[in-house]
Every structure is written in C-alpha cells, then in structure tokens.
Design a protein around this motif. Structure first.
Motif, short mmCIF file in Angstrom:
data_model
loop_
_atom_site.label_atom_id
_atom_site.label_comp_id
_atom_site.label_asym_id
_atom_site.label_seq_id
_atom_site.Cartn_x
_atom_site.Cartn_y
_atom_site.Cartn_z
N GLY A 64 5.14 -102.03 7.06
CA GLY A 64 5.74 -101.02 7.54
C GLY A 64 5.24 -99.65 7.32
N ARG A 65 6.09 -98.81 6.70
CA ARG A 65 6.25 -96.72 7.20
C ARG A 65 4.70 -96.63 5.62
NH1 ARG A 65 12.09 -94.08 6.68
NH2 ARG A 65 12.47 -94.53 8.65
N LEU A 66 4.65 -97.92 4.42
CA LEU A 66 3.55 -97.39 3.21
C LEU A 66 2.17 -97.92 4.28
CD1 LEU A 66 2.67 -96.89 0.67
CD2 LEU A 66 3.16 -99.51 0.28
N THR A 67 2.02 -98.95 5.29
CA THR A 67 0.84 -99.09 5.66
C THR A 67 0.76 -97.29 7.10
OG1 THR A 67 1.26 -101.09 5.48
CG2 THR A 67 -0.35 -100.52 7.47
N LEU A 68 1.12 -97.20 7.23
CA LEU A 68 1.10 -96.05 8.24
C LEU A 68 0.12 -94.40 7.18
CD1 LEU A 68 4.22 -95.90 10.63
CD2 LEU A 68 1.36 -96.69 10.91
N VAL A 69 1.77 -94.64 5.67
CA VAL A 69 1.60 -93.67 5.27
C VAL A 69 -0.39 -93.45 4.58
CG1 VAL A 69 2.47 -92.06 3.07
CG2 VAL A 69 3.33 -92.99 4.47
N THR A 70 -0.66 -94.73 4.35
CA THR A 70 -1.89 -95.29 3.67
C THR A 70 -3.08 -95.03 4.73
OG1 THR A 70 -0.34 -97.08 2.13
CG2 THR A 70 -3.14 -96.76 2.26
N ALA A 71 -2.41 -95.55 5.92
CA ALA A 71 -3.78 -94.95 6.27
C ALA A 71 -4.06 -93.68 7.25
CB ALA A 71 -3.38 -95.57 7.58
N ALA A 72 -2.78 -93.31 6.93
CA ALA A 72 -3.18 -91.49 7.23
C ALA A 72 -4.48 -90.88 6.24
CB ALA A 72 -2.17 -90.41 7.25
N VAL A 73 -4.06 -91.18 4.52
CA VAL A 73 -4.63 -91.04 4.03
C VAL A 73 -5.99 -91.16 3.44
CG1 VAL A 73 -4.48 -90.44 1.32
CG2 VAL A 73 -2.78 -90.82 2.33
N VAL A 74 -6.07 -92.96 4.03
CA VAL A 74 -7.01 -93.14 3.78
C VAL A 74 -8.16 -92.44 5.17
CG1 VAL A 74 -8.97 -95.23 4.61
CG2 VAL A 74 -6.59 -95.13 3.38
N LEU A 75 -7.76 -91.86 5.89
CA LEU A 75 -8.14 -91.25 7.39
C LEU A 75 -9.01 -89.91 7.14
CD1 LEU A 75 -9.27 -91.17 10.29
CD2 LEU A 75 -7.54 -90.43 10.78
N LEU A 76 -8.49 -89.02 6.35
CA LEU A 76 -8.10 -88.02 5.60
C LEU A 76 -10.20 -88.08 4.31
CD1 LEU A 76 -5.34 -86.30 4.90
CD2 LEU A 76 -6.84 -86.08 6.58
N VAL A 77 -9.43 -89.71 3.63
CA VAL A 77 -10.66 -89.43 2.78
C VAL A 77 -11.53 -89.72 3.72
CG1 VAL A 77 -11.34 -90.98 0.88
CG2 VAL A 77 -8.94 -90.45 1.25
N ALA A 78 -11.33 -90.71 4.51
CA ALA A 78 -12.56 -90.60 5.45
C ALA A 78 -13.61 -89.61 5.66
CB ALA A 78 -12.24 -91.62 6.81
N VAL A 79 -12.51 -88.32 6.46
CA VAL A 79 -13.08 -87.09 6.66
C VAL A 79 -13.82 -86.55 5.84
CG1 VAL A 79 -12.92 -84.96 7.72
CG2 VAL A 79 -11.53 -86.97 8.40
N TRP A 80 -13.85 -87.17 4.12
CA TRP A 80 -14.14 -85.76 3.11
C TRP A 80 -15.53 -86.94 2.50
CZ3 TRP A 80 -15.10 -88.75 -1.64
CH2 TRP A 80 -14.96 -87.69 -2.75
N THR A 81 -15.25 -88.22 2.97
CA THR A 81 -16.48 -88.85 2.58
C THR A 81 -17.57 -88.29 3.37
OG1 THR A 81 -14.65 -90.73 1.48
CG2 THR A 81 -17.19 -91.65 2.23
N LEU A 82 -17.51 -88.74 4.98
CA LEU A 82 -18.33 -87.96 5.82
C LEU A 82 -19.22 -86.84 5.90
CD1 LEU A 82 -16.38 -89.18 9.09
CD2 LEU A 82 -19.11 -90.35 8.15
N GLY A 83 -18.20 -85.82 5.15
CA GLY A 83 -18.57 -84.49 4.79
C GLY A 83 -19.55 -84.90 3.93
N SER A 84 -19.15 -85.57 2.65
CA SER A 84 -19.83 -84.97 2.18
C SER A 84 -21.35 -86.26 1.84
CB SER A 84 -18.89 -86.11 0.31
OG SER A 84 -17.42 -85.73 0.15
N GLY A 85 -21.63 -87.29 3.06
CA GLY A 85 -22.61 -87.96 3.37
C GLY A 85 -23.60 -86.91 4.20
N LEU A 86 -23.15 -86.11 4.99
CA LEU A 86 -23.71 -85.52 5.97
C LEU A 86 -24.55 -84.12 4.78
CD1 LEU A 86 -21.60 -84.89 8.61
CD2 LEU A 86 -23.59 -85.70 8.68
N ARG A 87 -24.12 -83.58 4.06
CA ARG A 87 -24.06 -82.04 3.00
C ARG A 87 -25.40 -82.57 2.13
NH1 ARG A 87 -18.69 -80.98 3.38
NH2 ARG A 87 -18.48 -82.11 2.06
#
Length: 346
Positions: free
Chosen positions: A201-224
């Motif tokens: 339920g809700r835990l999945t959605l909250v975790t997905a949102a956090v993972v998406l934020l971490v994904a953006v951070w990871t992409l930025g790290s790779g590009l830098r």
C-alpha cells in the motif's frame, strides 16, 4: 589509494542517505518473505522466543556478510583492472536510469514493466519456497542472497569497491553501505511483522517517491562524473578566491591550489591563464568521504587523496576553456577556467 576507514565512511553515508530506500524497493520483497509470513504463522513459536527483531537481525547480518565478501572480490578485480572515469560515469548513469524504471514500476506505470529487470523465474520459485519455510535459518539465507539482486545505488558503491584496488578497502565500502541501509530495513521489518500488507500500500508509494529522488541524484552524479554536466560554483566565487590560489612562477609556469574539504572543494571556481604549463595542487586536512576520490574527467585522471597532505597533478599547457573536476561519486566538484591574456576563453 583510499584507506579502508575512509571508504567505509563513504559507504556508510551513501547507504544511510541514498541506499536505504533504493535497496528496500528492490529487496523489500525478500524481507517481507523472511519476516512477514512469520508474524502470522509462527510468531508465537520460534521468533517470539528469540525476540522481536531476531528475523530482521538475521536477514541484515547475512546481508552484511555476503556484501562484504562481494566487496573484497571487487577490490581484487580492481587491483587488476580499474575502470576509468568515463566508464564509471556510464555505469552510474545506467544505474540511475534503472532506478527510475524501478520507481515508475512501483507507481504502477505499465509501460516500464518490460524494462525492469526481473529475477529468473526459477529463482523466484526458489525464493517463494524459501519464504514458506519454517526453518529458523530462512531469514539469514534470504538476506545472504540479496547480493544477487542489487539496487541502483548498490551498483554505484560496487564501482567504488572496484576502484579501491584492494580486498580490504573494497570490503570496507560495501560493509559500510549495508550498515547504512540497516536502519530503514530494520524499521521496514518491524512494520512488516505488524502488518505485512503495508508493503503493498502506502509504503510502496512513499518508497517509490524516495527511490525516484535518489535516481535523479544518481543520474546527476553520473553526468557530473563524466564531465557532461560540470559541477561548478557560481562565477562570483572565483572573484573571492584567495590570491595564492593561482601563482605564476618565474620559470613561466603556474600553480593552481584547491583545498579538498569533507563537503566541498574550495575554491569551487578558479580562473587561470591559458597557454601556461599548469600544475594543480590539491590539499587535504583531516579530509574524509568520497571527496578524497579526485577525478578530472576530461583528462581521465583519478587520484585518491591522502587524509592530510598535498597531491600534485600536472595539467599540461591548457588552451582557453573550462576544465572540470569532481569527486569519485560526482557529488562535489568545481572548475578551472583558463583565459588568454585578454580575459577571453575564445
């Protein structure tokens, strides 16, 4: 070469602030299988006598063992073959893209399901059978096998283990990473014991949102890290740089000095003369973390800075333009702008 302590701290902070949610998204199903079923079927049997967090502790302890062994193996591989900054950047960007797919899949986006890696069907059947087992060792077995299904951030940390170049430092960074993810897994395990359906339920959605934020951070790290998206301080910072940052010597060479602090390179933007043989000196004073892994992407240079000391890097005679530098994870960086005597980089 980085010390095992420094890389352990790097792994610990990465796991604590970035890896927990990402790994929980990928490996939470195994934790649910190891813990959730037992809360309904035999909580009054073995685990109740062993304590509330016994299955979670067994899961995390075995996970720590398997990932530490993996880190040691990756360190041995890195001693023979170390990937360059560009290769690391490509793999990090790929990890970020994979994490985006994982997050969107958790949000229920059907279009990305075909791109999300799945464990082999035979492995899935084996895990399901293991999850149904009433053996006390089941949580430990599942925790140990999490090494076979790494999350996106784990892939990035595994790269650091490879570049460490020794089994001890490789084991250190992976052990630190697992310990950093531990608190979130422990909390997740507690809720799974109380109400396993939270994962659906809700835990999945909250975790997905956090993972998406971490994904953006990871992409930025790779590009830098690749130099495709330079990390630089505002131009105003260059004007505030100390006069001794760029020193012209009587022999016609120049030295650029940058301080590597635990959370930044100072100054973050430097202006130097083009057409002059240049030496970059990076100083450290009780510096720790990934910032000690110093990378100049365009030149293919990667150095492990000492905790305290000076590291000299020959940049050659630079033409007008900008040269970026970053830490080994693409989190911190800066740039040196080389200008001709007229003050133009053209």
């Amino acid at each position: 070469m980085a010390s095992s302590t420094a890389l352990f701290v790097t792994g610990l902070t990465t796991g604590l602030f970035a890896g927990g949610a990402s790994c929980a998204a990928v490996q939470g199903g195994l934790l649910a299988g190891a813990v959730g079923r037992r809360s309904t079927e035999w909580s009054k049997q073995r685990w109740e006598r062993s304590g509330l967090f016994a299955p979670v502790g067994a899961f995390l302890g075995a996970k720590l063992v398997s990932h530490t062994l993996l880190g040691a193996a990756l360190g041995l591989i890195g001693a023979a073959i170390q990937p360059g900054p560009r290769t690391q950047a490509v793999l990090t960007v790929a990890a970020g893209v994979l994490m985006v797919f994982f997050a969107l899949d958790m949000f229920g986006v059907q279009a990305v399901r075909r791109f999300v890696p799945r464990t082999p069907a035979s492995w899935g059947r084996r895990v399901r059978r293991s999850a149904k087992s009433t053996a006390v060792t089941t949580p430990a077995v599942l925790g140990f096998l999490t090494v076979l299904i790494p999350c996106g951030v784990t892939l990035s940390v595994e790269l650091i283990a490879v570049t460490s170049g020794t089994p001890v430092t490789g084991a250190g960074v992976m052990a630190g990473f697992v310990l950093g993810t531990g608190p979130l897994f422990a909390v997740l395990g507690f809720f799974l014991r109380s109400a396993a359906r939270l994962w659906q339920g809700r835990l999945t959605l909250v975790t997905a949102a956090v993972v998406l934020l971490v994904a953006v951070w990871t992409l930025g790290s790779g590009l830098r890290l690749s130099g495709w998206w330079p990390t630089a301080a505002p131009a105003a910072v260059a004007a505030e740089a100390p006069a001794e940052t760029v020193v012209l010597k009587p022999d016609g060479t120049q030295t650029v000095t940058v301080q590597a602090r635990t959370t930044s390179y100072t100054p973050g933007a430097v202006t130097a003369k083009a057409g002059v043989p240049t030496t970059l000196v990076v100083t450290t004073m009780n510096t720790g973390g990934c910032i000690r892994a110093f990378v100049v992407p365009d030149l293919g240079i990667q150095k492990i800075l000492p905790t305290t000391g000076k590291t000299t890097i020959e940049l050659g005679t630079r033409t007008p333009g900008t040269l970026s530098f970053t830490c080994g994870m693409g989190m911190y960086g800066g740039q040196i702008t080389f200008e001709n005597p007229e003050g133009s980089t053209a």
